[in-house]
Design an enzyme around this catalytic site. Structure first.
Site, PDB file in Angstrom:
ATOM      1  N   HIS A   1       0.834  -1.210   0.000  1.00  0.00           N
ATOM      2  CA  HIS A   1       0.000   0.000   0.000  1.00  0.00           C
ATOM      3  C   HIS A   1       0.864   1.253   0.000  1.00  0.00           C
ATOM      4  CE1 HIS A   1      -3.583  -2.399   0.690  1.00  0.00           C
ATOM      5  NE2 HIS A   1      -2.927  -3.044   1.625  1.00  0.00           N
TER       6      HIS A   1
ATOM      7  N   ASN B   1      -9.910  -3.102   2.282  1.00  0.00           N
ATOM      8  CA  ASN B   1      -9.485  -3.343   0.913  1.00  0.00           C
ATOM      9  C   ASN B   1     -10.628  -3.995   0.150  1.00  0.00           C
ATOM     10  OD1 ASN B   1      -9.399  -6.012   1.773  1.00  0.00           O
ATOM     11  ND2 ASN B   1      -7.229  -5.904   2.203  1.00  0.00           N
TER      12      ASN B   1
END
Lengths: 171, 284
Positions: free
Chosen positions: A45, A119
């Site tokens: 990320h 997510n």
């Protein structure tokens, strides 16, 4: 000292469903090593973009960020990819269409900041945080040739990423 | 080699041949609804002290670009949308249930690899009355749009839900943007998308409601069948009795007798196998 690690795949927990125990020094060492192995990049990320705005709720709730009396609270949201590399050298492939997408929101409230991360995968890959470094190592591209290391974890993730669009439903 | 193979972003461990790559059109469709799930369940507490586990979900409509041909697509897309006044919005949905209800689920809600089916616990968008918001209610008070370029991210939302949004586009419009080397005309395109918003939002709401039976959050194809299913007996970590453990316990009891008080307590406590069998009988 000098004793081989007996199990680096299952962390210590308080019971079958209990939380992970901080006294598990094998887990802590593994996670610490994982967090520091790529400086200055984040492991996952790392590449994303964010915007600042507000969160507004219309229903009364206990939490301050959604309280009715103060219906609007500042918030920041960040969308990011997961395994993509943020370095410019890999710019042509740094945003993968089949990569997992992250979504993080930070609420700024009078009672403190409240973070909510998520997510877009319907089911998470692993049950134990101790397996996370191994999973990411299998998925992340190698720095010298850009290919994933492979393995069962990589096949699992790629199965999601390469699934047919009609059968792959996000949550 | 990085930067050379334009298709390499799709799959790294696969043999790289363009004929083996997945359909690009399907790729875009898969990523258009960028719904997000929080990885950890939250617990909401009321003023009376009651606690309710609440898995959270975000649903928004920022689009994704395929194949990595434009590595800075997402950042620029967000920037241009904000500059054009098409502020992205997301809705926060909660699945609220009590801890007693969670104990009756057949899965562990703390397991990150499990999901709470929507038929079992409907996703509520911040409402406490338990009613799922209807598309008409959500769209009734749609706010006006601002042209201020300094405002960022979000416009006023009379409900914490909906906003299927202007930034989202159909696959057709995505294909148009790709034809212009990833650059879109900002204001005109955003304005057109915003005028389409009402229809898009309503369609998305209906699509979400009807899509639940086929999504991974559903455990059955039929919502009615799921509702009519009898309540589960709860999560059991090891449904099958472990014979080795059973034998070891019997050997330990024979070898090391407990003190009298513990023996009485043990006789009153049901064995694991008994609890497991009772759970199975209740669930069946």
């Amino acid at each position: 000292m000098g004793v081989a690690v007996g199990d680096n795949q299952n962390s210590l927990k308080a019971g079958l469903r209990g939380p992970t125990l901080l006294e598990d020094f094998i887990l802590r060492e593994k996670i610490t090593h994982f967090d520091h192995e790529r400086i200055p990049e984040r492991i996952v990320h790392a590449r994303g973009s964010a915007a600042h705005g507000y969160f507004e709720c219309y229903q009364a709730a206990r939490a301050d960020h959604a309280r009715r009396t103060v219906r609007r609270r500042p918030a920041s949201a960040r969308r990011c990819s997961c395994a993509s590399r943020p370095s410019p050298a890999s710019a042509a492939r740094s945003t993968r269409a089949r990569d997992v997408r992250g979504f993080a929101v930070k609420f700024y409230t009078d009672e403190g900041n409240w973070d909510l991360v998520g997510n877009n995968i319907p089911v998470f890959f692993i049950q134990d945080a101790m397996k996370f470094p191994d999973l990411v190592h299998a998925v992340k591209p190698e720095p010298h040739h850009g290919d994933a290391a492979g393995g069962v974890g990589a096949r699992h993730v790629l199965g999601l990423r390469l699934a047919d669009a009609r059968s792959r439903r996000t949550c | 080699m990085p930067g050379v193979d334009a298709h390499a972003d799709v799959g790294d461990v696969r043999p790289r041949h363009p004929a083996q790559l997945p359909d690009d059109a399907g790729l875009r469709r898969a990523h258009l609804p960028a719904r997000q799930r929080a990885t950890a369940s939250r617990v909401l507490s009321s003023s009376t002290g009651s606690r309710s586990p609440a898995p959270t979900r975000w649903s928004g409509t920022r689009r994704s670009r395929s194949r990595g041909a434009d590595p800075d697509f997402h950042r620029r897309d967000l920037w241009e949308a904000i500059e054009a006044g098409a502020y992205p919005e997301w809705e926060l949905g909660l699945q609220i249930f009590t801890e007693e209800e969670a104990d009756r689920f057949s899965f562990d809600i703390l397991d990150a690899t499990k999901i709470v089916p929507e038929e079992l616990v409907p996703v509520r968008a911040g409402r406490q009355d338990g009613a799922r918001p209807q598309p008409g209610q959500l769209l009734r008070r749609r706010p006006s749009r601002s042209r201020s370029a300094r405002r960022t991210w979000s416009r006023a939302s009379t409900s914490a839900t909906i906003r299927c949004w202007p930034g989202a586009s159909t696959p057709t419009s995505t294909r148009r943007s790709r034809g212009s080397a990833g650059r879109t005309s900002t204001r005109s395109r955003s304005t057109r998308r915003s005028r389409r918003c009402t229809t898009t939002s309503a369609t998305a709401c209906i699509a979400r409601r009807s899509r639940a039976a086929g999504s991974p959050t559903s455990r059955t194809r039929s919502a009615a069948a799921a509702r009519s299913r009898p309540a589960c007996a709860g999560f059991v970590s090891f449904p099958q009795p472990v014979k080795e453990a059973q034998g070891a316990r019997q050997a330990r009891e024979v070898r090391r007798p407990l003190h009298p008080g513990a023996a009485v307590l043990q006789s009153q406590t049901p064995d694991r196998e008994e609890r497991t069998s009772s759970a199975h009988s209740a669930s069946s």
